[in-house]
Enzyme design. Sequence first.
Site, PDB file in Angstrom:
ATOM      1  N   ASN A   8       0.870  -1.180   0.000  1.00  0.00           N
ATOM      2  CA  ASN A   8       0.000   0.000   0.000  1.00  0.00           C
ATOM      3  C   ASN A   8       0.903   1.225   0.000  1.00  0.00           C
ATOM      4  OD1 ASN A   8      -1.780   2.062   0.536  1.00  0.00           O
ATOM      5  ND2 ASN A   8      -2.237   1.403   2.647  1.00  0.00           N
ATOM      6  N   TRP A   9       1.007   1.852  -1.154  1.00  0.00           N
ATOM      7  CA  TRP A   9       1.944   2.984  -1.271  1.00  0.00           C
ATOM      8  C   TRP A   9       1.422   4.254  -0.614  1.00  0.00           C
ATOM      9  CZ3 TRP A   9       3.894   2.871  -7.078  1.00  0.00           C
ATOM     10  CH2 TRP A   9       4.600   1.668  -7.289  1.00  0.00           C
ATOM     11  N   LYS A  10       0.129   4.279  -0.305  1.00  0.00           N
ATOM     12  CA  LYS A  10      -0.477   5.499   0.263  1.00  0.00           C
ATOM     13  C   LYS A  10      -0.220   6.675  -0.689  1.00  0.00           C
ATOM     14  CE  LYS A  10      -0.035   3.384   4.750  1.00  0.00           C
ATOM     15  NZ  LYS A  10       0.057   3.541   6.202  1.00  0.00           N
ATOM     16  N   HIS A  94      -9.430   1.476   5.101  1.00  0.00           N
ATOM     17  CA  HIS A  94      -8.127   1.634   5.750  1.00  0.00           C
ATOM     18  C   HIS A  94      -8.264   2.599   6.928  1.00  0.00           C
ATOM     19  CE1 HIS A  94      -3.996   2.844   6.460  1.00  0.00           C
ATOM     20  NE2 HIS A  94      -3.655   1.699   5.903  1.00  0.00           N
ATOM     21  N   GLU A  96      -6.574   4.987   7.873  1.00  0.00           N
ATOM     22  CA  GLU A  96      -6.392   6.408   7.536  1.00  0.00           C
ATOM     23  C   GLU A  96      -7.661   6.972   6.908  1.00  0.00           C
ATOM     24  OE1 GLU A  96      -2.714   5.795   5.421  1.00  0.00           O
ATOM     25  OE2 GLU A  96      -1.801   5.272   7.340  1.00  0.00           O
ATOM     26  N   GLU A 165      -5.226  -4.605  10.857  1.00  0.00           N
ATOM     27  CA  GLU A 165      -4.200  -3.586  11.038  1.00  0.00           C
ATOM     28  C   GLU A 165      -4.494  -2.798  12.316  1.00  0.00           C
ATOM     29  OE1 GLU A 165      -2.296  -2.553   6.940  1.00  0.00           O
ATOM     30  OE2 GLU A 165      -4.028  -1.273   7.255  1.00  0.00           O
ATOM     31  N   GLY A 171       2.575   2.455  10.757  1.00  0.00           N
ATOM     32  CA  GLY A 171       3.550   3.523  10.587  1.00  0.00           C
ATOM     33  C   GLY A 171       4.261   3.913  11.876  1.00  0.00           C
ATOM     34  N   SER A 210       3.524  -1.799  10.455  1.00  0.00           N
ATOM     35  CA  SER A 210       4.968  -1.835  10.708  1.00  0.00           C
ATOM     36  C   SER A 210       5.620  -3.164  10.321  1.00  0.00           C
ATOM     37  CB  SER A 210       5.277  -1.480  12.167  1.00  0.00           C
ATOM     38  OG  SER A 210       4.904  -0.143  12.437  1.00  0.00           O
TER      39      SER A 210
HETATM   40  P1  PGA Z   1       2.955   0.507   7.573  1.00  0.00           P
HETATM   41  O1  PGA Z   1       1.445   0.712   7.001  1.00  0.00           O
HETATM   42  O2  PGA Z   1       3.453  -0.775   6.992  1.00  0.00           O
HETATM   43  O3  PGA Z   1       3.694   1.721   7.079  1.00  0.00           O
HETATM   44  O4  PGA Z   1       2.830   0.448   9.054  1.00  0.00           O
HETATM   45  C1  PGA Z   1       0.606  -0.379   6.826  1.00  0.00           C
HETATM   46  C2  PGA Z   1      -0.720   0.073   6.272  1.00  0.00           C
HETATM   47  O5  PGA Z   1      -1.192   1.157   6.674  1.00  0.00           O
HETATM   48  O6  PGA Z   1      -1.324  -0.610   5.421  1.00  0.00           O
END
Ligand code: PGA
Length: 247
Positions: A8-10, A94, A96, A165, A171, A210
Amino acid sequence: MMKLIAGNWKMNLTPSQTSEYIKAFLPLVEGIEDREVLLCPPFTSLCVAQEALKGSRVKLGAQNCHYEERGAFTGEVSLDMLKELGVSYVIVGHSERRWLFGEPDELINKKITACLHKGIRPILCVGEKLEEREAGLTFKVIETQIRLALSGIEEYTDKIDIAYEPVWAIGSGNPASPEDAQLVHAFIKELLSQINPRHEGKTRVLYGGSVNTSNAGSFMAMRDIDGLLVGGASLNPETFSQIVKCF
Ligand code: PGA
């Protein structure tokens, strides 16, 4: 079902950076046939990514979608638009999206329903916040999120994947322990069979939060962890290819 390793590149990598990434990444994962590999770039990179991935087994996913087919929804992207760019997966709900953009469970439910309608496989993300974990509410939160996301579409449990998650692990450099994640994954699988008595167990439950090259293998060693959803560590083709090959 094959294991699924998804990046997931965001909101990272421009179209030109995307084509450079894929040029570097494909040789590193060439010949891998016993697992599914998925890249989820931003919308603006999908076109370039589709072109660059032609002829490879690496799949393309989007990070979000709208549930309507078309219309006056400024700034939104429909599933038909995504399908034409070769997208076969969409990340839905997600954390976010839930917590930075205020997406409620009922919107997530509409998006999952729309994906099923269009034959796109949604990856439903669920996870508890730190205060919820500390209050012993992890399983309750996960159950509520999954039940609401699948409300009215309970018979389609086999057509989705789920990413567990924990919000506090995303993150943060502070992943869940593989053992703790395993408990939640087993709980999710049990819940799916309760929600759908005809559930055949085709839902993969991915861990995200992470994940990096040193911990990926220990997650994949867990019985009910069927894949990974990787954020930060998927942004470098070399690093992500090592995660793909971690088991
Ligand atoms: P991360 O993000 O690997 O940077 O913790 C995972 C995600 O949000 O899918």
